[in-house]
Design an enzyme around this catalytic site. Structure first.
Site, PDB file in Angstrom:
ATOM      1  N   GLY A  19       4.022 -23.569  16.304  1.00  0.00           N
ATOM      2  CA  GLY A  19       3.861 -24.509  15.195  1.00  0.00           C
ATOM      3  C   GLY A  19       2.964 -23.941  14.105  1.00  0.00           C
ATOM      4  O   GLY A  19       2.747 -22.719  14.042  1.00  0.00           O
TER       5      GLY A  19
ATOM      6  N   ASN B  84       7.702 -21.036  23.790  1.00  0.00           N
ATOM      7  CA  ASN B  84       7.847 -22.267  23.018  1.00  0.00           C
ATOM      8  C   ASN B  84       9.075 -23.018  23.502  1.00  0.00           C
ATOM      9  O   ASN B  84      10.081 -22.411  23.870  1.00  0.00           O
ATOM     10  CB  ASN B  84       8.017 -21.921  21.524  1.00  0.00           C
ATOM     11  CG  ASN B  84       7.890 -23.156  20.654  1.00  0.00           C
ATOM     12  OD1 ASN B  84       6.933 -23.914  20.788  1.00  0.00           O
ATOM     13  ND2 ASN B  84       8.858 -23.384  19.772  1.00  0.00           N
TER      14      ASN B  84
ATOM     15  N   GLY C 146     -10.785 -27.640  21.682  1.00  0.00           N
ATOM     16  CA  GLY C 146     -10.771 -27.144  20.299  1.00  0.00           C
ATOM     17  C   GLY C 146     -11.962 -27.559  19.445  1.00  0.00           C
ATOM     18  O   GLY C 146     -12.010 -27.250  18.256  1.00  0.00           O
TER      19      GLY C 146
ATOM     20  N   LYS D 125      -0.510 -25.389   4.543  1.00  0.00           N
ATOM     21  CA  LYS D 125      -1.258 -24.140   4.721  1.00  0.00           C
ATOM     22  C   LYS D 125      -0.490 -22.925   4.192  1.00  0.00           C
ATOM     23  O   LYS D 125      -1.091 -21.951   3.757  1.00  0.00           O
ATOM     24  CB  LYS D 125      -1.624 -23.944   6.195  1.00  0.00           C
ATOM     25  CG  LYS D 125      -2.722 -24.885   6.660  1.00  0.00           C
ATOM     26  CD  LYS D 125      -3.137 -24.616   8.082  1.00  0.00           C
ATOM     27  CE  LYS D 125      -4.329 -25.489   8.462  1.00  0.00           C
ATOM     28  NZ  LYS D 125      -4.868 -25.174   9.790  1.00  0.00           N
TER      29      LYS D 125
ATOM     30  N   GLY E  58       3.504 -22.440  22.194  1.00  0.00           N
ATOM     31  CA  GLY E  58       3.818 -23.116  20.943  1.00  0.00           C
ATOM     32  C   GLY E  58       4.203 -22.145  19.847  1.00  0.00           C
ATOM     33  O   GLY E  58       3.987 -20.934  19.964  1.00  0.00           O
TER      34      GLY E  58
ATOM     35  N   TYR F 278      -9.030 -31.382  20.554  1.00  0.00           N
ATOM     36  CA  TYR F 278     -10.374 -31.810  20.980  1.00  0.00           C
ATOM     37  C   TYR F 278     -10.472 -33.323  21.130  1.00  0.00           C
ATOM     38  O   TYR F 278     -11.495 -33.844  21.561  1.00  0.00           O
ATOM     39  CB  TYR F 278     -11.463 -31.279  20.036  1.00  0.00           C
ATOM     40  CG  TYR F 278     -11.299 -31.696  18.602  1.00  0.00           C
ATOM     41  CD1 TYR F 278     -10.648 -30.870  17.699  1.00  0.00           C
ATOM     42  CD2 TYR F 278     -11.780 -32.918  18.152  1.00  0.00           C
ATOM     43  CE1 TYR F 278     -10.470 -31.244  16.383  1.00  0.00           C
ATOM     44  CE2 TYR F 278     -11.615 -33.307  16.838  1.00  0.00           C
ATOM     45  CZ  TYR F 278     -10.956 -32.467  15.964  1.00  0.00           C
ATOM     46  OH  TYR F 278     -10.784 -32.842  14.655  1.00  0.00           O
TER      47      TYR F 278
HETATM   48  P1  ATR Z   1       3.191 -28.302  13.298  1.00  0.00           P
HETATM   49  O1  ATR Z   1       1.938 -27.871  14.009  1.00  0.00           O
HETATM   50  O2  ATR Z   1       3.837 -27.177  12.590  1.00  0.00           O
HETATM   51  O3  ATR Z   1       3.025 -29.539  12.467  1.00  0.00           O
HETATM   52  P2  ATR Z   1       4.263 -29.776  15.519  1.00  0.00           P
HETATM   53  O4  ATR Z   1       5.434 -30.681  15.336  1.00  0.00           O
HETATM   54  O5  ATR Z   1       2.914 -30.376  15.684  1.00  0.00           O
HETATM   55  O6  ATR Z   1       4.275 -28.689  14.381  1.00  0.00           O
HETATM   56  O7  ATR Z   1       4.599 -28.898  16.808  1.00  0.00           O
HETATM   57  C1  ATR Z   1       3.840 -27.804  17.104  1.00  0.00           C
HETATM   58  C2  ATR Z   1       4.315 -27.222  18.402  1.00  0.00           C
HETATM   59  O8  ATR Z   1       4.331 -28.242  19.411  1.00  0.00           O
HETATM   60  C3  ATR Z   1       5.710 -26.616  18.399  1.00  0.00           C
HETATM   61  O9  ATR Z   1       5.608 -25.393  19.050  1.00  0.00           O
HETATM   62  C4  ATR Z   1       6.527 -27.613  19.199  1.00  0.00           C
HETATM   63  O10 ATR Z   1       7.607 -27.032  19.905  1.00  0.00           O
HETATM   64  P3  ATR Z   1       9.091 -26.958  19.272  1.00  0.00           P
HETATM   65  O11 ATR Z   1       9.106 -25.768  18.392  1.00  0.00           O
HETATM   66  O12 ATR Z   1       9.973 -26.871  20.449  1.00  0.00           O
HETATM   67  O13 ATR Z   1       9.273 -28.255  18.506  1.00  0.00           O
HETATM   68  C5  ATR Z   1       5.509 -28.058  20.190  1.00  0.00           C
HETATM   69  N1  ATR Z   1       5.862 -29.301  20.874  1.00  0.00           N
HETATM   70  C6  ATR Z   1       5.872 -30.550  20.361  1.00  0.00           C
HETATM   71  N2  ATR Z   1       6.222 -31.448  21.312  1.00  0.00           N
HETATM   72  C7  ATR Z   1       6.459 -30.743  22.473  1.00  0.00           C
HETATM   73  C8  ATR Z   1       6.827 -31.088  23.821  1.00  0.00           C
HETATM   74  N3  ATR Z   1       7.041 -32.360  24.175  1.00  0.00           N
HETATM   75  N4  ATR Z   1       6.937 -30.095  24.729  1.00  0.00           N
HETATM   76  C9  ATR Z   1       6.710 -28.811  24.380  1.00  0.00           C
HETATM   77  N5  ATR Z   1       6.351 -28.424  23.130  1.00  0.00           N
HETATM   78  C10 ATR Z   1       6.215 -29.370  22.187  1.00  0.00           C
END
Ligand code: ATR
Length: 278
Positions: free
Chosen positions: A129, A153, A246, A65, A127, A225
Site C-alpha cells: 500500500g 501481498n 508504530g 504522498k 502489504g 499504533y
Molecule cells: P493505502 O495504504 O495505499 O491507502 P490500503 O487500502 O490501506 O492502501 O491497503 C494497504 C494494504 O493493506 C494493501 O497491501 C492491501 O492489500 P491489497 O493490495 O490486496 O488490497 C492490504 N490489505 C487491506 N485489507 C487486507 C486484508 N483483509 N487482508 C490482507 N491485506 C489487506
C-alpha cells in the site's frame, strides 16, 4: 503566527496537530498546526499558499504522498526513491519534498538492535500500500550489505507493481522477492505489517508464523499504533518474539519534520507519547 498543515483525504483521524501544537507550546514557537481536507484538484492551490508564505510547512498523508510531487521544486534522495513525500519545507524560495517515514522507521530498528551486532536482517514486508515503499527503502538503507527482502501481498499484482516501480534502485543481490500470499519464508528476522489489517480490533492477517515459535530474536513490527496491540503483535508475544508497534515511528517522523521547519530537536517526552494513547 506561522501556519502549518497536514493535508490528506480523509484527515479527521490525524493526530499530528496534537503533537506539533504540543511542541509549539512547549518550545514557545509562534506556530499553529491544523488539518486540511483537500480534494486532489486543490493540491496546486495549497502549494501556492506555501509559495506565497501563507503556510510555512506541511505534512502530507494518504492519498497525496505521491500526487504532491509534480507541484514541488526538489525532492530529497529518499523522497525521490520512494516517490513519497510526507513533509514539505521551503528553502531559498524552493519547495522541497522530504520523506521522514523512512528515517523514522530506520531509527526504531537501530534502537531495537542497539545491543546487538549490526548484521543485516532478512526481512518480510507484508502489504503493498501507500506506506510500503518507505519501509522497503528503510530496510534497504539499513541492510547495506547483502540480506534478503521478501514482500507478500494479498493481491500479488499490487506487489508486482511496487517492485516494477522501485527495482531500479536495488542491486541484484538485494532485489526484493515476491512470495505468494500464505507462504511465509523460513529465514526471516524482521516482519513488518504495512497493511491496514488490525486497525479494527482483533482483525487478523491470514498468515501462519508458527515456525517462529520461541524465536526471541525475530522482530514483529506493526506500523499500526491504535490499537496498541494488534492481533499480529499479540500472536507474536505469545510466540515470544520481539515486538514493536508504530507509535515511536510516528513520533519520530513528526520530530524530524518539526526539526526541518524550526531547527529544534524536540525531546520525545512522556507527555507527547501519551497523546497517541487515546
Ligand atoms: P493505502 O495504504 O495505499 O491507502 P490500503 O487500502 O490501506 O492502501 O491497503 C494497504 C494494504 O493493506 C494493501 O497491501 C492491501 O492489500 P491489497 O493490495 O490486496 O488490497 C492490504 N490489505 C487491506 N485489507 C487486507 C486484508 N483483509 N487482508 C490482507 N491485506 C489487506
Amino acid at each position: 503566527m506561522s501556519n502549518y498543515f497536514v493535508i490528506g483525504n480523509p484527515i479527521d483521524h490525524s493526530l499530528s496537530p496534537l503533537i506539533h501544537n504540543y511542541w509549539f507550546t512547549k518550545y514557545k514557537i509562534k506556530g499553529i498546526y491544523k488539518k486540511k481536507n483537500l480534494q486532489e484538484d486543490n493540491l496546486e492551490v495549497f502549494v501556492q499558499s506555501m509559495r506565497d508564505n501563507n503556510v510555512k510547512g506541511a505534512n502530507v498523508t494518504v492519498p497525496f504522498k505521491k500526487k504532491i510531487i509534480p507541484f514541488l521544486d526538489e525532492l530529497t534522495k529518499i523522497a525521490e526513491e520512494t516517490q513519497s513525500v510526507n513533509t514539505i519545507t521551503k528553502k531559498d524560495g524552493k519547495l522541497i519534498g522530504h520523506n521522514t517515514d523512512v528515517t523514522a522507521f530506520g531509527e526504531t530498528i537501530k534502537d531495537l538492535k542497539r545491543n546487538e551486532n549490526d548484521k543485516p536482517l532478512n526481512s518480510l514486508i507484508i502489504g503493498a500500500g501507500g506506506v510500503t515503499p518507505s519501509i522497503l527503502f528503510a530496510i534497504k538503507h539499513l541492510n547495506n550489505s547483502a540480506s534478503k527482502i521478501y514482500i507478500t501481498n494479498r493481491t500479488k499484482n499490487n506487489a508486482d507493481k511496487l517492485l516494477a516501480e522501485t527495482s531500479k534502485h536495488f542491486t541484484e543481490n538485494l532485489k526484493p522477492k515476491i512470495v505468494e500470499w500464505g507462504n511465509v519464508p523460513k529465514d526471516i528476522e524482521l516482519v513488518v505489517n504495512t497493511t491496514s489489517v488490525g486497525l479494527i480490533k482483533d482483525e487478523s492477517l491470514d498468515l501462519d508464523f508458527s515456525d517462529y515459535k520461541d524465536m526471541n530474536n525475530v522482530i514483529f513490527y506493526d506500523l499500526i499504533y491504535n490499537p496498541k496491540e494488534t492481533k499480529f503483535l499479540s500472536d507474536a508475544i505469545k510466540r515470544r518474539n520481539k515486538t514493536i508497534n508504530g507509535k515511536m515511528m510516528f513520533l519520530l517522523q513528526a520530530k524530524q519534520a518539526f526539526f526541518k521547519w524550526t531547527n529544534i530537536n524536540v525531546e520525545i517526552d512522556h507527555e507527547v507519547s501519551k497523546i497517541l494513547d487515546k
